[in-house]
Design a protein around this motif. Sequence first.
Motif, PDB file in Angstrom:
ATOM      1  N   ASP A 142     -10.160  70.910  28.030  1.00  7.03           N
ATOM      2  CA  ASP A 142     -10.417  72.162  28.746  1.00  7.03           C
ATOM      3  C   ASP A 142      -9.543  72.272  29.990  1.00  7.03           C
ATOM      4  O   ASP A 142      -8.937  73.321  30.263  1.00  7.03           O
ATOM      5  N   TRP A 143      -9.452  71.193  30.759  1.00  5.54           N
ATOM      6  CA  TRP A 143      -8.627  71.189  31.974  1.00  5.54           C
ATOM      7  C   TRP A 143      -7.157  71.434  31.641  1.00  5.54           C
ATOM      8  O   TRP A 143      -6.494  72.263  32.270  1.00  5.54           O
ATOM      9  N   LEU A 144      -6.652  70.729  30.644  1.00  4.97           N
ATOM     10  CA  LEU A 144      -5.241  70.858  30.297  1.00  4.97           C
ATOM     11  C   LEU A 144      -4.936  72.240  29.731  1.00  4.97           C
ATOM     12  O   LEU A 144      -3.850  72.791  29.966  1.00  4.97           O
ATOM     13  N   ALA A 145      -5.889  72.814  29.003  1.00  6.82           N
ATOM     14  CA  ALA A 145      -5.693  74.183  28.513  1.00  6.82           C
ATOM     15  C   ALA A 145      -5.635  75.167  29.671  1.00  6.82           C
ATOM     16  O   ALA A 145      -4.805  76.078  29.692  1.00  6.82           O
ATOM     17  N   ALA A 146      -6.508  74.975  30.658  1.00  9.82           N
ATOM     18  CA  ALA A 146      -6.520  75.856  31.827  1.00  9.82           C
ATOM     19  C   ALA A 146      -5.240  75.718  32.644  1.00  9.82           C
ATOM     20  O   ALA A 146      -4.777  76.688  33.256  1.00  9.82           O
ATOM     21  N   GLU A 147      -4.634  74.524  32.644  1.00 10.21           N
ATOM     22  CA  GLU A 147      -3.392  74.289  33.381  1.00 10.21           C
ATOM     23  C   GLU A 147      -2.157  74.688  32.572  1.00 10.21           C
ATOM     24  O   GLU A 147      -1.035  74.570  33.053  1.00 10.21           O
ATOM     25  N   ASP A 148      -2.371  75.123  31.332  1.00 12.47           N
ATOM     26  CA  ASP A 148      -1.295  75.566  30.450  1.00 12.47           C
ATOM     27  C   ASP A 148      -0.262  74.464  30.221  1.00 12.47           C
ATOM     28  O   ASP A 148       0.947  74.703  30.178  1.00 12.47           O
ATOM     29  N   VAL A 149      -0.755  73.232  30.064  1.00 12.13           N
ATOM     30  CA  VAL A 149       0.118  72.113  29.717  1.00 12.13           C
ATOM     31  C   VAL A 149       0.534  72.258  28.257  1.00 12.13           C
ATOM     32  O   VAL A 149      -0.274  72.636  27.407  1.00 12.13           O
ATOM     33  N   ARG A 150       1.786  71.954  27.937  1.00 10.65           N
ATOM     34  CA  ARG A 150       2.285  72.198  26.587  1.00 10.65           C
ATOM     35  C   ARG A 150       2.010  71.040  25.636  1.00 10.65           C
ATOM     36  O   ARG A 150       1.397  71.210  24.593  1.00 10.65           O
ATOM     37  N   PHE A 151       2.494  69.831  25.960  1.00  7.71           N
ATOM     38  CA  PHE A 151       2.330  68.680  25.078  1.00  7.71           C
ATOM     39  C   PHE A 151       1.317  67.718  25.681  1.00  7.71           C
ATOM     40  O   PHE A 151       1.409  67.358  26.858  1.00  7.71           O
TER      41      PHE A 151
ATOM     42  N   LYS B 263     -17.651  66.616  15.555  1.00  6.20           N
ATOM     43  CA  LYS B 263     -17.544  68.064  15.419  1.00  6.20           C
ATOM     44  C   LYS B 263     -17.313  68.745  16.764  1.00  6.20           C
ATOM     45  O   LYS B 263     -16.704  69.821  16.821  1.00  6.20           O
ATOM     46  N   LEU B 264     -17.767  68.141  17.860  1.00  5.10           N
ATOM     47  CA  LEU B 264     -17.507  68.701  19.190  1.00  5.10           C
ATOM     48  C   LEU B 264     -16.017  68.632  19.501  1.00  5.10           C
ATOM     49  O   LEU B 264     -15.407  69.601  19.974  1.00  5.10           O
ATOM     50  N   LEU B 265     -15.426  67.464  19.242  1.00  2.00           N
ATOM     51  CA  LEU B 265     -13.996  67.296  19.460  1.00  2.00           C
ATOM     52  C   LEU B 265     -13.206  68.201  18.518  1.00  2.00           C
ATOM     53  O   LEU B 265     -12.172  68.765  18.902  1.00  2.00           O
TER      54      LEU B 265
ATOM     55  N   SER C 261      -8.035  74.341  21.672  1.00  2.00           N
ATOM     56  CA  SER C 261      -6.820  73.941  22.399  1.00  2.00           C
ATOM     57  C   SER C 261      -5.567  74.367  21.656  1.00  2.00           C
ATOM     58  O   SER C 261      -4.620  74.906  22.251  1.00  2.00           O
ATOM     59  N   VAL C 262      -5.558  74.131  20.357  1.00  2.00           N
ATOM     60  CA  VAL C 262      -4.403  74.505  19.539  1.00  2.00           C
ATOM     61  C   VAL C 262      -4.219  76.016  19.546  1.00  2.00           C
ATOM     62  O   VAL C 262      -3.097  76.526  19.618  1.00  2.00           O
ATOM     63  N   ALA C 263      -5.330  76.750  19.506  1.00  2.00           N
ATOM     64  CA  ALA C 263      -5.251  78.210  19.555  1.00  2.00           C
ATOM     65  C   ALA C 263      -4.664  78.698  20.876  1.00  2.00           C
ATOM     66  O   ALA C 263      -4.034  79.757  20.935  1.00  2.00           O
ATOM     67  N   ARG C 264      -4.872  77.908  21.944  1.00  2.00           N
ATOM     68  CA  ARG C 264      -4.312  78.253  23.252  1.00  2.00           C
ATOM     69  C   ARG C 264      -2.841  77.859  23.379  1.00  2.00           C
ATOM     70  O   ARG C 264      -2.208  78.132  24.385  1.00  2.00           O
ATOM     71  N   GLY C 265      -2.297  77.181  22.371  1.00  2.00           N
ATOM     72  CA  GLY C 265      -0.885  76.819  22.380  1.00  2.00           C
ATOM     73  C   GLY C 265      -0.586  75.396  22.777  1.00  2.00           C
ATOM     74  O   GLY C 265       0.580  75.024  22.925  1.00  2.00           O
ATOM     75  N   LEU C 266      -1.613  74.549  22.960  1.00  2.00           N
ATOM     76  CA  LEU C 266      -1.352  73.148  23.254  1.00  2.00           C
ATOM     77  C   LEU C 266      -0.884  72.435  21.987  1.00  2.00           C
ATOM     78  O   LEU C 266      -1.392  72.687  20.897  1.00  2.00           O
ATOM     79  N   ILE C 267       0.083  71.542  22.142  1.00  2.00           N
ATOM     80  CA  ILE C 267       0.538  70.692  21.046  1.00  2.00           C
ATOM     81  C   ILE C 267       0.009  69.295  21.325  1.00  2.00           C
ATOM     82  O   ILE C 267       0.419  68.638  22.282  1.00  2.00           O
ATOM     83  N   LEU C 268      -0.922  68.834  20.509  1.00  2.00           N
ATOM     84  CA  LEU C 268      -1.574  67.546  20.709  1.00  2.00           C
ATOM     85  C   LEU C 268      -0.874  66.486  19.866  1.00  2.00           C
ATOM     86  O   LEU C 268      -0.648  66.677  18.668  1.00  2.00           O
ATOM     87  N   VAL C 269      -0.554  65.365  20.506  1.00  2.00           N
ATOM     88  CA  VAL C 269       0.177  64.270  19.862  1.00  2.00           C
ATOM     89  C   VAL C 269      -0.695  63.023  19.978  1.00  2.00           C
ATOM     90  O   VAL C 269      -0.973  62.555  21.085  1.00  2.00           O
TER      91      VAL C 269
ATOM     92  N   LEU D 205      -8.591  58.302  11.396  1.00  2.00           N
ATOM     93  CA  LEU D 205      -9.264  58.317  12.683  1.00  2.00           C
ATOM     94  C   LEU D 205      -8.858  59.588  13.431  1.00  2.00           C
ATOM     95  O   LEU D 205      -7.872  60.242  13.082  1.00  2.00           O
ATOM     96  N   TYR D 206      -9.619  59.905  14.460  1.00  2.00           N
ATOM     97  CA  TYR D 206      -9.425  61.180  15.153  1.00  2.00           C
ATOM     98  C   TYR D 206      -9.198  60.938  16.637  1.00  2.00           C
ATOM     99  O   TYR D 206      -9.649  59.937  17.167  1.00  2.00           O
ATOM    100  N   PRO D 207      -8.443  61.843  17.279  1.00  2.00           N
ATOM    101  CA  PRO D 207      -8.042  63.181  16.865  1.00  2.00           C
ATOM    102  C   PRO D 207      -6.823  63.278  15.942  1.00  2.00           C
ATOM    103  O   PRO D 207      -6.499  64.356  15.480  1.00  2.00           O
ATOM    104  N   ALA D 208      -6.128  62.164  15.661  1.00  2.00           N
ATOM    105  CA  ALA D 208      -4.929  62.253  14.815  1.00  2.00           C
ATOM    106  C   ALA D 208      -5.235  62.828  13.446  1.00  2.00           C
ATOM    107  O   ALA D 208      -4.361  63.429  12.811  1.00  2.00           O
ATOM    108  N   GLY D 209      -6.464  62.673  12.961  1.00  2.00           N
ATOM    109  CA  GLY D 209      -6.816  63.147  11.627  1.00  2.00           C
ATOM    110  C   GLY D 209      -6.997  64.639  11.507  1.00  2.00           C
ATOM    111  O   GLY D 209      -7.069  65.166  10.391  1.00  2.00           O
ATOM    112  N   PHE D 210      -7.074  65.351  12.623  1.00  2.00           N
ATOM    113  CA  PHE D 210      -7.224  66.810  12.561  1.00  2.00           C
ATOM    114  C   PHE D 210      -5.910  67.462  12.134  1.00  2.00           C
ATOM    115  O   PHE D 210      -4.827  67.041  12.540  1.00  2.00           O
ATOM    116  N   ASP D 211      -6.018  68.543  11.360  1.00  2.00           N
ATOM    117  CA  ASP D 211      -4.828  69.221  10.852  1.00  2.00           C
ATOM    118  C   ASP D 211      -3.932  69.736  11.968  1.00  2.00           C
ATOM    119  O   ASP D 211      -2.707  69.782  11.814  1.00  2.00           O
ATOM    120  N   GLY D 212      -4.509  70.127  13.091  1.00  2.00           N
ATOM    121  CA  GLY D 212      -3.744  70.720  14.171  1.00  2.00           C
ATOM    122  C   GLY D 212      -3.111  69.738  15.129  1.00  2.00           C
ATOM    123  O   GLY D 212      -2.612  70.132  16.188  1.00  2.00           O
TER     124      GLY D 212
END
Length: 361
Positions: free
Chosen positions: A199-208, A219-221, A228-236, A249-256
């Motif tokens: 949430d913090w990083l999305a509000a700060e408009d961090v990219r990667f 399910k919360l994550l 986050s992905v909808a807001r344009g964050l690229i999660l690595v 394992l997650y979050p790497a296992g999520f499609d986004g």
Amino acid sequence: MTDTRGTGETNVVGPRKVIALVPDAQARDAMRVAGAAGGYQLLDETDLAGLDLTMLTFRMPDGITGPEAIAALEADVPTSTVGINHAYRLQQSTSPVQTLDYANAMMRWHADGCRAQVPMGVIDTGIDTASPALNSARIITRAFFEGPAAPAAHGTDVASVLASPSRLQGVTIYGANVFGQQDALGLKAGADALVRALDWLAAEDVRFVNLALAGPYNKLLDLAVERSVARGLILVAAVGNEGPNVDPLYPAGFDGVIAVTAVDADGRIYRNAVRGPHVDIAAPGVDVLVPSGDSVRFVTGTSIATPLVTARLAADPTLASARSVSDVRKRLAATSAELGPSGRDPVYGYGLALAEDVCGG
């Protein structure tokens, strides 16, 4: 989908806690009423403006299990997402083996490094901003847990990889410290802390955003990553070090999420790396030299491969405005070196991430 996986005490933070994410004020008020009616104690309520959500944390009544609590609260408030507070762990270990510093040469980084095109986020332990390895970086930090902080070594290692002048200059890092607890298995971060950090990083408009940690599906994550992905964050994220025969394992296992695995100096897969169709890309992750105070040490794991990929993405002018994970995957596929079968495979993904000609100096 009810979270029933990994509900043992070593796999959760606060075994009597249940957490609800709600999308609006009406659902928030309804969840308060439902919780009180069911005998749930409201421990915390957080406005997650960056994700357009509100998080409510309850203590479950005695005699109620996590799956029972989730089913009851979601039935009372159908627009909610309710889950337990799964634990996420770091995916790195130190190594006594002294090998040459091969990572930059293997990835073909420009001899003078590149300029970081955008700020980066790090969700990890704290970062020692006084470390000599970070003298040239601008670092903003924030903690997302209660109580004493865990040691900052891991987060400092990750930040040092991102901010090494041999790779990137002009680095800005937003460091989200989510590790304030540990048990017999080591440090652990709750899903609630990860949600707050996103949430913090999305509000700060961090990219990667670099996530060198892994744990069970939650399910919360899942919802927080989706927002986050909808807001344009690229999660690595690191695929994890639980071995080749486990489920993702997650979050790497999520499609986004861009899922990173580790290889050694000869391009061989790290023996403990998780495998599967979700693996996107490989980077050096076995005996990688990392500055540590006034000395150096060698680190192994998918955790240390992950920031090498994040740095490569942040150096790339063609990705400076990227808001789609599919665009990032296409770019990685086009600039990687095959390590396994042709095309994407479940061991190496698209192959070894390369930084050759990414920045042009």
